[in-house]
Each structure stands twice: as structure tokens, then as C-alpha cells.
Design an enzyme around this catalytic site. Structure first.
Site, PDB file in Angstrom:
ATOM      1  N   GLY A   1     -72.232  43.432 -56.538  1.00 26.27           N
ATOM      2  CA  GLY A   1     -73.262  43.920 -57.445  1.00 26.27           C
ATOM      3  C   GLY A   1     -73.950  42.753 -58.139  1.00 26.27           C
ATOM      4  O   GLY A   1     -73.322  41.722 -58.398  1.00 26.27           O
TER       5      GLY A   1
ATOM      6  N   GLN B   1     -79.272  38.186 -63.989  1.00 27.25           N
ATOM      7  CA  GLN B   1     -78.373  37.127 -63.530  1.00 27.25           C
ATOM      8  C   GLN B   1     -79.099  36.077 -62.692  1.00 27.25           C
ATOM      9  O   GLN B   1     -78.586  34.974 -62.499  1.00 27.25           O
ATOM     10  CB  GLN B   1     -77.226  37.704 -62.700  1.00 27.25           C
ATOM     11  CG  GLN B   1     -76.250  38.547 -63.490  1.00 27.25           C
ATOM     12  CD  GLN B   1     -75.168  39.103 -62.590  1.00 27.25           C
ATOM     13  OE1 GLN B   1     -75.312  40.174 -62.027  1.00 27.25           O
ATOM     14  NE2 GLN B   1     -74.085  38.361 -62.428  1.00 27.25           N
TER      15      GLN B   1
ATOM     16  N   CYS C   1     -67.313  38.651 -61.818  1.00 28.28           N
ATOM     17  CA  CYS C   1     -68.767  38.609 -62.015  1.00 28.28           C
ATOM     18  C   CYS C   1     -69.311  37.337 -61.369  1.00 28.28           C
ATOM     19  O   CYS C   1     -68.719  36.261 -61.521  1.00 28.28           O
ATOM     20  CB  CYS C   1     -69.087  38.604 -63.511  1.00 28.28           C
ATOM     21  SG  CYS C   1     -70.852  38.555 -63.878  1.00 28.28           S
ATOM     22  N   LEU C   2     -70.414  37.455 -60.655  1.00 24.44           N
ATOM     23  CA  LEU C   2     -71.013  36.279 -60.003  1.00 24.44           C
ATOM     24  C   LEU C   2     -71.443  35.236 -61.031  1.00 24.44           C
ATOM     25  O   LEU C   2     -71.573  34.062 -60.696  1.00 24.44           O
ATOM     26  CB  LEU C   2     -72.209  36.703 -59.135  1.00 24.44           C
ATOM     27  CG  LEU C   2     -71.832  37.467 -57.857  1.00 24.44           C
ATOM     28  CD1 LEU C   2     -73.079  38.005 -57.171  1.00 24.44           C
ATOM     29  CD2 LEU C   2     -71.040  36.574 -56.905  1.00 24.44           C
TER      30      LEU C   2
ATOM     31  N   HIS D   1     -70.821  47.949 -65.349  1.00 27.07           N
ATOM     32  CA  HIS D   1     -70.836  46.482 -65.434  1.00 27.07           C
ATOM     33  C   HIS D   1     -72.271  45.948 -65.327  1.00 27.07           C
ATOM     34  O   HIS D   1     -72.678  45.081 -66.105  1.00 27.07           O
ATOM     35  CB  HIS D   1     -69.954  45.929 -64.301  1.00 27.07           C
ATOM     36  CG  HIS D   1     -69.918  44.444 -64.171  1.00 27.07           C
ATOM     37  ND1 HIS D   1     -68.753  43.707 -64.334  1.00 27.07           N
ATOM     38  CD2 HIS D   1     -70.888  43.543 -63.867  1.00 27.07           C
ATOM     39  CE1 HIS D   1     -69.029  42.428 -64.148  1.00 27.07           C
ATOM     40  NE2 HIS D   1     -70.316  42.292 -63.852  1.00 27.07           N
ATOM     41  N   GLU D   2     -73.033  46.485 -64.362  1.00 28.45           N
ATOM     42  CA  GLU D   2     -74.394  45.979 -64.129  1.00 28.45           C
ATOM     43  C   GLU D   2     -75.372  46.431 -65.230  1.00 28.45           C
ATOM     44  O   GLU D   2     -76.262  45.669 -65.625  1.00 28.45           O
ATOM     45  CB  GLU D   2     -74.906  46.413 -62.753  1.00 28.45           C
ATOM     46  CG  GLU D   2     -74.056  45.957 -61.561  1.00 28.45           C
ATOM     47  CD  GLU D   2     -73.781  44.465 -61.532  1.00 28.45           C
ATOM     48  OE1 GLU D   2     -74.546  43.692 -62.130  1.00 28.45           O
ATOM     49  OE2 GLU D   2     -72.761  44.070 -60.922  1.00 28.45           O
TER      50      GLU D   2
ATOM     51  N   HIS E   1     -75.156  44.201 -68.072  1.00 27.71           N
ATOM     52  CA  HIS E   1     -75.964  42.985 -67.884  1.00 27.71           C
ATOM     53  C   HIS E   1     -77.400  43.214 -68.359  1.00 27.71           C
ATOM     54  O   HIS E   1     -77.990  42.353 -69.013  1.00 27.71           O
ATOM     55  CB  HIS E   1     -76.013  42.589 -66.408  1.00 27.71           C
ATOM     56  CG  HIS E   1     -74.867  41.741 -65.955  1.00 27.71           C
ATOM     57  ND1 HIS E   1     -74.518  40.554 -66.560  1.00 27.71           N
ATOM     58  CD2 HIS E   1     -73.985  41.887 -64.939  1.00 27.71           C
ATOM     59  CE1 HIS E   1     -73.476  40.029 -65.937  1.00 27.71           C
ATOM     60  NE2 HIS E   1     -73.130  40.819 -64.937  1.00 27.71           N
TER      61      HIS E   1
HETATM   62  C1  QAP Z   1     -69.322  43.378 -60.582  1.00 29.36           C
HETATM   63  O1  QAP Z   1     -69.133  41.403 -59.347  1.00 29.36           O
HETATM   64  C2  QAP Z   1     -67.985  44.041 -60.407  1.00 29.36           C
HETATM   65  O2  QAP Z   1     -65.575  35.155 -59.428  1.00 29.36           O
HETATM   66  C3  QAP Z   1     -69.811  42.627 -59.379  1.00 29.36           C
HETATM   67  O3  QAP Z   1     -65.755  33.524 -57.298  1.00 29.36           O
HETATM   68  C4  QAP Z   1     -66.898  43.389 -59.849  1.00 29.36           C
HETATM   69  O4  QAP Z   1     -69.758  41.004 -57.253  1.00 29.36           O
HETATM   70  C5  QAP Z   1     -67.817  45.320 -60.849  1.00 29.36           C
HETATM   71  C6  QAP Z   1     -67.575  37.274 -57.222  1.00 29.36           C
HETATM   72  C7  QAP Z   1     -65.684  44.031 -59.709  1.00 29.36           C
HETATM   73  C8  QAP Z   1     -66.605  45.956 -60.696  1.00 29.36           C
HETATM   74  C9  QAP Z   1     -65.536  45.340 -60.115  1.00 29.36           C
HETATM   75  C10 QAP Z   1     -66.880  36.832 -58.327  1.00 29.36           C
HETATM   76  C11 QAP Z   1     -67.670  36.430 -56.126  1.00 29.36           C
HETATM   77  C12 QAP Z   1     -68.245  38.571 -57.191  1.00 29.36           C
HETATM   78  C13 QAP Z   1     -66.272  35.583 -58.336  1.00 29.36           C
HETATM   79  C14 QAP Z   1     -69.134  40.642 -58.212  1.00 29.36           C
HETATM   80  C15 QAP Z   1     -66.369  34.742 -57.232  1.00 29.36           C
HETATM   81  C16 QAP Z   1     -67.074  35.170 -56.127  1.00 29.36           C
HETATM   82  C17 QAP Z   1     -68.375  39.383 -58.263  1.00 29.36           C
HETATM   83 CO    CO Z   2     -71.635  40.641 -63.496  1.00 33.00          CO
END
Ligand code: QAP
Ligand code: CO
Length: 171
Positions: free
Chosen positions: A46, A51, A92-93, A134-135, A138
Site C-alpha cells: 500500500g 509518501q 510502512c514504506l 493505515h493509508e 497518511h
Molecule cells: C501498509 O506497508 C501496511 O519496512 C503498507 O523494508 C503494512 O507496504 C498496512 C515495506 C502492513 C498493513 C499491514 C516495509 C517494504 C512495505 C518495509 C507496506 C520494508 C520494505 C510496507
Molecule cells: Co505507510
């Protein structure tokens, strides 16, 4: 298509409130495509426009195994959150390498517009519910670490600081 630069926590730009999309045109479609490409490239599920330093209420997501089911949410709005809560491990990215359990309402109903400007309603639980919350956070200048205890937040800040120093020394 183009890869966009992802802002890193604690960039103050992540604290702004994204603005409503008013015009559904070619440029919106282009932004969505670039966001999707950026999200796939970074191995995310996501991504909110804020971001990538675009102050608009746009979210892209793909929760599928094969990364072939992109979803676009324009001006998403939560209508109702359930009273029951659930804990889920989030990342989170914009906060790379950090994963923490966050407690949120379990299910929700929401509305949003698609890329063509058609309005939709949606009921969700599970990962879709977590990811949408979550989004949408943001879009309102909130980051998932805000939901954690002060102690955990300080731990995360120290870890990110250390990692940044390490990367600087390496360069
Ligand atoms: C939000 O997050 C989310 O630390 C999206 O090194 C995540 O896509 C909502 C990511 C989980 C609910 C559950 C994070 C990639 C990706 C990192 C993501 C990383 C590489 C996070
Ligand atoms: Co995020």
C-alpha cells in the site's frame, strides 16, 4: 511511467493533510500508475500519494499474492469503524525495517472514488481494513508509529538514527 522518491519518516512533509482530488483526468491516471510502479518496486502492499510528496488524497494498494490486483482509492473516507479491535503487525514504506503490532478497529465501511470518478462503497475486515486505515492515516498526516507507546516510538527513532548514521559512514 516513472519511479517516485519515497519520503522517509520523520520527514515533516508526512505530517501535512492531503487535499481532495477534484479533477479526474489523464494526470490523475498517470499519478496512480507511477505510484503503483513505485509501490511494486519497493515491495509494498500500500502507498499513499503523500509518501511520494504528492499532496492529494490518493491511495494505491495490491494485497494479492501475485501482485496483479491493483486497487486505487481516490478521496477515500471512512464511514464507520467497528467497536471491536484487532492487533496486526504493520510496516510502512516510509519507515523501512520497522515492524510493530498496532491495534485498530477490526472492520469498517468506507466510500471512495475510482480513477474514473465513480463513487463506490466498501465493507472490509482483515488486511484490507488494516491497510485502508493505515493509508487514510497518511492522508491526514498520521504515521503508524503514532499509534505506539512513547517508549516504542523513542526506540524506533533511535534505531532509524543509528541506521542513517551507518548509511552515511558507508557512503
Ligand atoms: C501498509 O506497508 C501496511 O519496512 C503498507 O523494508 C503494512 O507496504 C498496512 C515495506 C502492513 C498493513 C499491514 C516495509 C517494504 C512495505 C518495509 C507496506 C520494508 C520494505 C510496507
Ligand atoms: Co505507510
Amino acid at each position: 511511467m516513472a519511479l517516485l522518491k519515497i519520503l522517509q519518516f520523520p520527514d515533516p512533509k508526512l505530517r501535512l493533510r492531503a487535499k481532495e482530488v477534484k479533477i479526474f483526468d489523464r494526470s490523475l491516471r498517470n499519478t496512480c500508475e507511477n505510484m503503483l510502479e513505485t509501490m511494486y518496486d519497493a515491495k509494498g502492499i500500500g502507498l499513499a500519494a503523500i509518501q511520494v510528496n504528492i499532496l492529494k488524497r490518493i491511495v494505491v494498494m495490491d494485497l494479492s499474492e501475485n501482485k496483479n490486483e491493483p486497487m486505487f482509492f481516490v478521496n477515500p473516507e471512512i464511514i464507520k469503524l467497528s467497536d471491536d479491535t484487532k492487533e496486526y503487525g504493520e510496516g510502512c514504506l516510509s519507515v523501512p525495517g520497522i515492524y510493530e503490532k498496532v491495534t485498530r478497529p477490526n472492520s469498517l465501511s468506507a466510500k471512495y472514488f475510482d480513477i474514473d470518478g465513480c463513487e463506490h462503497k466498501l465493507e472490509a475486515d482483515g488486511l484490507l481494513s488494516v491497510c485502508l486505515q493505515h493509508e487514510i492515516d497518511h492522508l491526514n498526516g498520521r504515521v503508524f508509529v503514532d499509534h505506539l507507546s512513547r517508549l516504542k516510538q523513542e526506540k524506533i527513532n533511535r534505531k532509524l538514527q543509528k541506521e542513517r548514521k551507518r548509511l552515511l559512514a558507508e557512503a
